[in-house]
Design an enzyme around this catalytic site. Sequence first.
Site, PDB file in Angstrom:
ATOM      1  N   TYR A 145      37.187  47.257  41.862  1.00 30.37           N
ATOM      2  CA  TYR A 145      36.058  48.153  42.100  1.00 30.37           C
ATOM      3  C   TYR A 145      36.481  49.464  42.760  1.00 30.37           C
ATOM      4  O   TYR A 145      35.791  50.469  42.654  1.00 30.37           O
ATOM      5  CB  TYR A 145      34.991  47.478  42.982  1.00 30.37           C
ATOM      6  CG  TYR A 145      34.314  46.286  42.337  1.00 30.37           C
ATOM      7  CD1 TYR A 145      34.676  45.856  41.067  1.00 30.37           C
ATOM      8  CD2 TYR A 145      33.311  45.586  42.992  1.00 30.37           C
ATOM      9  CE1 TYR A 145      34.065  44.765  40.477  1.00 30.37           C
ATOM     10  CE2 TYR A 145      32.690  44.500  42.407  1.00 30.37           C
ATOM     11  CZ  TYR A 145      33.081  44.092  41.150  1.00 30.37           C
ATOM     12  OH  TYR A 145      32.466  43.005  40.574  1.00 30.37           O
ATOM     13  N   LYS A 195      43.956  34.050  40.406  1.00 31.75           N
ATOM     14  CA  LYS A 195      44.313  33.865  38.996  1.00 31.75           C
ATOM     15  C   LYS A 195      45.820  34.106  38.909  1.00 31.75           C
ATOM     16  O   LYS A 195      46.312  34.921  38.126  1.00 31.75           O
ATOM     17  CB  LYS A 195      43.497  34.859  38.148  1.00 31.75           C
ATOM     18  CG  LYS A 195      43.589  34.666  36.665  1.00 31.75           C
ATOM     19  CD  LYS A 195      42.844  33.447  36.150  1.00 31.75           C
ATOM     20  CE  LYS A 195      43.051  33.286  34.660  1.00 31.75           C
ATOM     21  NZ  LYS A 195      42.693  31.951  34.168  1.00 31.75           N
ATOM     22  N   ASP A 227      38.851  30.443  37.179  1.00 34.68           N
ATOM     23  CA  ASP A 227      38.067  29.832  36.095  1.00 34.68           C
ATOM     24  C   ASP A 227      37.725  28.385  36.445  1.00 34.68           C
ATOM     25  O   ASP A 227      36.595  27.923  36.233  1.00 34.68           O
ATOM     26  CB  ASP A 227      38.802  29.928  34.750  1.00 34.68           C
ATOM     27  CG  ASP A 227      40.307  29.695  34.860  1.00 34.68           C
ATOM     28  OD1 ASP A 227      40.819  29.559  35.983  1.00 34.68           O
ATOM     29  OD2 ASP A 227      40.976  29.627  33.812  1.00 34.68           O
ATOM     30  N   ASP A 255      27.540  35.027  43.716  1.00 39.57           N
ATOM     31  CA  ASP A 255      26.239  35.010  43.031  1.00 39.57           C
ATOM     32  C   ASP A 255      25.981  33.651  42.388  1.00 39.57           C
ATOM     33  O   ASP A 255      24.860  33.138  42.408  1.00 39.57           O
ATOM     34  CB  ASP A 255      26.185  36.095  41.946  1.00 39.57           C
ATOM     35  CG  ASP A 255      25.620  37.401  42.491  1.00 39.57           C
ATOM     36  OD1 ASP A 255      25.549  37.543  43.726  1.00 39.57           O
ATOM     37  OD2 ASP A 255      25.257  38.278  41.686  1.00 39.57           O
TER      38      ASP A 255
END
Length: 367
Positions: A145, A195, A227, A255
């Site tokens: 971001y 990851k 994942d 979320d």
Amino acid sequence: MAKAYKIAVLPGDGIGPEVMAEALKVMAKISSTGGVIFEYSEQLVGGAAIDAKGKALPAETVAACEASDAILFGSVGGPKWEKLPPDEQPERAALLPIRKHFGLFANLRPAICYPELTSSSPVRPDIVAGGFDVLCVRELTGGLYFGPKRTENLPDGDVLAVDEMVYKKSEIVRIAHVAFKAARARKKKLLSVDKANVVRNSVLWRETMKEIATQYPDVELAHMYVDNAAMQLIKMPREIDVFVTENLFGDILSDEMGAITGSLGMLASASLGKPRADGTYFGLFEPSGGTAPDIAGKGIANPIAQILSAALLLRFALGMEKEAAAIEAAVRTVIESGLRTGDIFTGAAGTRKVGTREMGDAVVGAL
Ligand code: NAD
């Protein structure tokens, strides 16, 4: 003599002012029991600030936050301001600059599903039976971001878009300390999500987590690929106590966790900056949900997320653990007693639907 703290109060838009009023009642009850005085500086932010001052984050609001020990934030935005250019929209133009200005790099989101509210969760009843309590720790000011970005028209007519995921080791070290300390205060188990099988940032992330773990020998560290974590958090939320992850993964997983608790109106969050010498943090404390324009002004919003945000403020910004825990216990008592705002009301036997104020009064009463 009573200790005085300065708190910047930024109710914002929509249900923000309604739920903030209830959180301030709870804070008043805490200060009335002695030993502490809260001095508030209430300021405009978001759409309300755009309407009154032409800017979502006026200079006087920033100045009041700078002069405070912590920020208690409502939420910002709504249909009235949706047609503004993206960079002038309340969330983008108020919240992101505050995070950046104050270096709020650590986002803590307790995802709590109370035993009495498991029927609100979309997850199978046997999985959430008895409720769960997972703390999500998300790095908030690094990664994809905040890395360099560009969009380019290529000579062959194609279009290229690039967002770079960038982390310095020092940024991982500081979020690791926040996460290990949080885990130490709970069940002493920390799950680091990355990851590392594909992403270089994640290799550095995992190595750094292992390195910092040596300073917290009492905390058990485990690792999981993102994942797999996305699945395991839904399949066994009761088995995971605290997890820590980078910005993008944390955005999505927190979320997901919020969704499986079943009620946005119950979820608080803390965004913390550098720790102070005494172990407390300057921070911004706000509900995880938004301004709920569909119910704003009706007196029916759930004030619990805002009240629990005030509890996080006491714990992390002011070091008032006992008082924070007392507010959390009062919320549990009220839920156990059967009071429900519309968002968590299912009509179950022994429950009663109440409005924002009655819910706030009940928490004050239970304190
Ligand atoms: P939202 O979180 O405002 O609402 C989603 C749903 O949850 C709605 O049905 C709403 O009624 C319900 N809800 C949320 N909080 C509740 C509460 N305390 N009590 C009862 N019900 C509650 O999300 P949205 O509708 O996507 O966004 C509305 C506005 O809020 C948008 O302008 C968005 O940009 C803004 N927003 C702001 C923040 C922030 O300030 N941090 C965060 C998210 C969204």
